[in-house]
Design a protein around this motif. Structure first.
Motif, mmCIF file in Angstrom:
data_model
loop_
_atom_site.group_PDB
_atom_site.id
_atom_site.type_symbol
_atom_site.label_atom_id
_atom_site.label_comp_id
_atom_site.label_asym_id
_atom_site.label_seq_id
_atom_site.Cartn_x
_atom_site.Cartn_y
_atom_site.Cartn_z
ATOM 1 N N SER A 158 0.841 -1.204 0.000
ATOM 2 C CA SER A 158 0.000 0.000 0.000
ATOM 3 C C SER A 158 0.870 1.245 0.000
ATOM 4 C CB SER A 158 -0.911 -0.008 1.226
ATOM 5 O OG SER A 158 -1.503 1.262 1.390
ATOM 6 N N VAL A 159 0.419 2.282 -0.705
ATOM 7 C CA VAL A 159 1.162 3.540 -0.755
ATOM 8 C C VAL A 159 1.270 4.157 0.642
ATOM 9 C CG1 VAL A 159 -0.858 4.993 -1.261
ATOM 10 C CG2 VAL A 159 1.410 5.710 -2.048
ATOM 11 N N ASP A 160 0.335 3.848 1.529
ATOM 12 C CA ASP A 160 0.365 4.403 2.878
ATOM 13 C C ASP A 160 1.403 3.733 3.770
ATOM 14 O OD1 ASP A 160 -1.740 6.262 2.449
ATOM 15 O OD2 ASP A 160 -3.175 4.609 2.566
ATOM 16 N N SER A 161 1.880 2.556 3.363
ATOM 17 C CA SER A 161 2.858 1.852 4.203
ATOM 18 C C SER A 161 4.287 1.977 3.668
ATOM 19 C CB SER A 161 2.472 0.375 4.340
ATOM 20 O OG SER A 161 2.389 -0.222 3.065
ATOM 21 N N LEU A 162 4.491 2.840 2.659
ATOM 22 C CA LEU A 162 5.849 3.068 2.141
ATOM 23 C C LEU A 162 6.689 3.778 3.195
ATOM 24 C CD1 LEU A 162 5.072 4.335 -1.487
ATOM 25 C CD2 LEU A 162 5.916 2.081 -0.846
ATOM 26 N N ASP A 163 7.944 3.382 3.310
ATOM 27 C CA ASP A 163 8.871 3.992 4.262
ATOM 28 C C ASP A 163 9.681 5.070 3.537
ATOM 29 O OD1 ASP A 163 10.778 4.696 6.105
ATOM 30 O OD2 ASP A 163 11.216 2.640 6.741
ATOM 31 N N PHE A 164 9.392 6.348 3.854
ATOM 32 C CA PHE A 164 10.049 7.452 3.151
ATOM 33 C C PHE A 164 11.447 7.746 3.693
ATOM 34 C CE2 PHE A 164 5.504 8.255 2.349
ATOM 35 C CZ PHE A 164 5.547 8.235 0.964
ATOM 36 N N SER A 165 11.824 7.080 4.780
ATOM 37 C CA SER A 165 13.193 7.247 5.284
ATOM 38 C C SER A 165 14.158 6.335 4.530
ATOM 39 C CB SER A 165 13.255 6.950 6.781
ATOM 40 O OG SER A 165 12.979 5.577 7.017
ATOM 41 N N LYS A 166 13.619 5.313 3.846
ATOM 42 C CA LYS A 166 14.446 4.437 3.011
ATOM 43 C C LYS A 166 14.303 4.895 1.568
ATOM 44 C CE LYS A 166 13.888 0.339 5.941
ATOM 45 N NZ LYS A 166 13.284 -1.008 6.011
ATOM 46 N N LYS A 167 15.390 5.387 1.011
ATOM 47 C CA LYS A 167 15.300 5.938 -0.342
ATOM 48 C C LYS A 167 16.547 5.595 -1.147
ATOM 49 C CE LYS A 167 14.863 9.772 2.040
ATOM 50 N NZ LYS A 167 14.683 11.169 2.497
ATOM 51 N N ILE A 168 16.348 5.360 -2.434
ATOM 52 C CA ILE A 168 17.464 5.089 -3.352
ATOM 53 C C ILE A 168 17.726 6.371 -4.137
ATOM 54 C CG2 ILE A 168 18.310 3.684 -5.267
ATOM 55 C CD1 ILE A 168 17.787 1.849 -3.008
ATOM 56 N N LEU A 169 18.703 7.149 -3.691
ATOM 57 C CA LEU A 169 19.046 8.400 -4.375
ATOM 58 C C LEU A 169 20.156 8.197 -5.400
ATOM 59 C CD1 LEU A 169 19.092 10.841 -1.308
ATOM 60 C CD2 LEU A 169 17.224 10.472 -2.921
ATOM 61 N N HIS A 170 21.067 7.238 -5.127
ATOM 62 C CA HIS A 170 22.288 7.108 -5.932
ATOM 63 C C HIS A 170 22.372 5.719 -6.555
ATOM 64 C CE1 HIS A 170 23.249 10.726 -3.726
ATOM 65 N NE2 HIS A 170 23.108 10.056 -2.604
ATOM 66 N N THR A 171 22.495 5.682 -7.880
ATOM 67 C CA THR A 171 22.619 4.420 -8.614
ATOM 68 C C THR A 171 23.667 4.588 -9.714
ATOM 69 O OG1 THR A 171 20.873 5.057 -10.176
ATOM 70 C CG2 THR A 171 20.181 3.779 -8.245
#
Length: 433
Positions: free
Chosen positions: A395-408
């Motif tokens: 669900s979009v409501d359970s996404l963790d916004f502190s975990k992010k892929i900024l660099h690839t």
């Protein structure tokens, strides 16, 4: 798939990876972190006894690139965080890379040493100077084998040229110059000269209250040494030709997509800010990343993008909460594969997205501890916006916004990718039999 991570679940701010970059052959992979360290990984050579180990990357060299500093004139702390790393094409046995923090760019040489000189005339084996009166014969020094040692030495330091924070660096195809870019200026450096640079773009207004946009990223064309592009916080890209004038304030091409008035909102200007710009390897296209989309532009067509890919359109309804927690200002990077047929960029919940330009298919994958077993196959993930949620959806409501892929980053010739997720580095490759 291989994972390099901290043993503990809690981590220091200094351990957060802030940039990742393959070298031109793909044999080396460098990461920089918020603690000012650079870690270089080297690819395992193929052996007949263990052919499956080909592709594994192991730590090759670790060194402290930048230290925290203090600007006494402005009473400002200068972070040691590595903002960008760029490799120089290999010319000899040694490797060279540029690394930058907010103010200073450094050129590092990484070289191997497996021999040491012995048999000096003027000093003994411990390095102490010998009494000249005791020297009765001349010896020819010889090189003796020793354990392999990888040394990193700073060869050049390019400093004192930026008033604002450096957001990008790019090496020119002439292999003699590079640019460093901050919020308002682009400076051109010669790799051999550290005490002066040439300011080639300056968008600083006479009155800072009239400032309406800032430079967010810049890159040299991969083949044309006189051409570079820079992006702005207003969602535009300017292509400049250094042959036209010494100061490239007047662009030769201007790429911008007209805004749809029906979709305009309070957040429109923020989400249209471009966080990354990349030329394709063949030099024909430009790729840009804003908050919600990745766009591919043809250099021959300025009025609209050739392709637009929705990265996480399900967040459009959550922009208010993303603004409140500052996530709306996150700067995501984007990257091409070696043949320019697939593009990759990051998202939240440790998701990253891939778009196939030929088939128009896209996939969402996750870099997480749960699927970090070696040779584990990644399963596509789907995000559910509303209504009934299927078993394999999140669900979009359970996404963790502190975990992010900024660099690839993507291997220049093979389907091997490196993804930085907070303090973890994940390396994925095509399934091998």
């Amino acid at each position: 798939m291989y994972v390099f991570e901290e043993e503990r679940k809690s981590y220091l701010k200094a351990d957060i990876i802030s940039t990742v970059e393959f070298n031109s052959s793909g044999e080396l992979l460098a990461t920089g972190d918020k603690g000012g360290r650079v870690v270089v990984f080297q690819r395992e050579q193929e052996s007949k006894s263990q052919p499956q180990r080909r592709g594994e990357y192991n730590v090759y060299s670790t060194f402290q690139s930048h230290e925290p500093e203090f600007d006494y004139l402005k009473s400002l702390e200068i972070e040691e965080k590595i903002n960008k790393i760029k490799w120089l094409p290999q010319q000899n046995a040694a490797y060279f890379l540029l690394s930058t923090n907010d103010k200073t760019v450094k050129l590092w040489k990484i070289s191997e040493r497996d021999k040491r000189p012995e048999g000096y005339n003027l000093k003994d084996e411990d390095g102490r100077i010998r009494d000249p009166s005791t020297i009765t014969s001349l010896r020819v020094p010889v090189l003796q084998p020793m354990d392999l040692m990888v040394e990193a030495t700073a060869r050049r330091v390019f400093s004192n040229a930026h008033t604002y924070h450096i957001n990008s660096i790019s090496v020119n195809s002439d292999l003699q110059t590079f640019i460093s870019t901050d919020d308002l200026r682009v400076n051109l450096w010669n790799l051999e000269i550290t005490d002066r640079s040439f300011n080639i773009v300056d968008i600083k207004p006479a009155n800072m209250e009239e400032l309406t946009e800032v430079i967010t990223s810049a890159e040299f064309h991969p083949q044309q040494c006189h051409t570079f592009a820079y992006s702005s916080s207003k969602g535009s890209i300017r292509l400049c030709d250094m042959r036209q004038a010494a100061l490239c304030d007047k662009h030769c091409k201007y790429f911008e997509e007209p805004e749809d008035p029906s979709t305009r909102s309070f957040f429109s200007e923020i989400i249209s800010s471009i966080s990354d710009v990349k030329f394709s390897h063949n030099g024909r296209y430009l790729m840009t990343r804003d908050y919600l989309t990745v766009k591919v532009w043809d250099l021959q067509m300025e009025n609209k993008p050739l392709e637009t890919y929705q990265v996480h359109d399900y967040l459009r309804g959550k922009l208010c909460s993303l603004y409140e927690n500052d996530c709306i200002f996150d700067k995501f990077e984007c990257v091409w594969n070696g043949s320019d047929s697939v593009i990759m960029t990051g998202s939240y919940n440790n998701f990253f997205r891939m778009f196939d330009r030929n088939t128009k298919r896209d996939v969402t994958l996750e870099a997480s501890r749960e699927n970090s077993k070696p040779r584990a196959i990644l399963k596509p993930r789907k995000v559910c916006v509303g209504g009934k949620r299927r078993k394999d959806e999140i669900s979009v409501d359970s996404l963790d916004f502190s975990k992010k892929i900024l660099h690839t980053t993507w291997h220049p010739h093979e389907n091997i990718i490196a993804v930085a997720a907070t303090n973890n580095l994940y390396i994925f490759q095509d399934k091998v039999n």
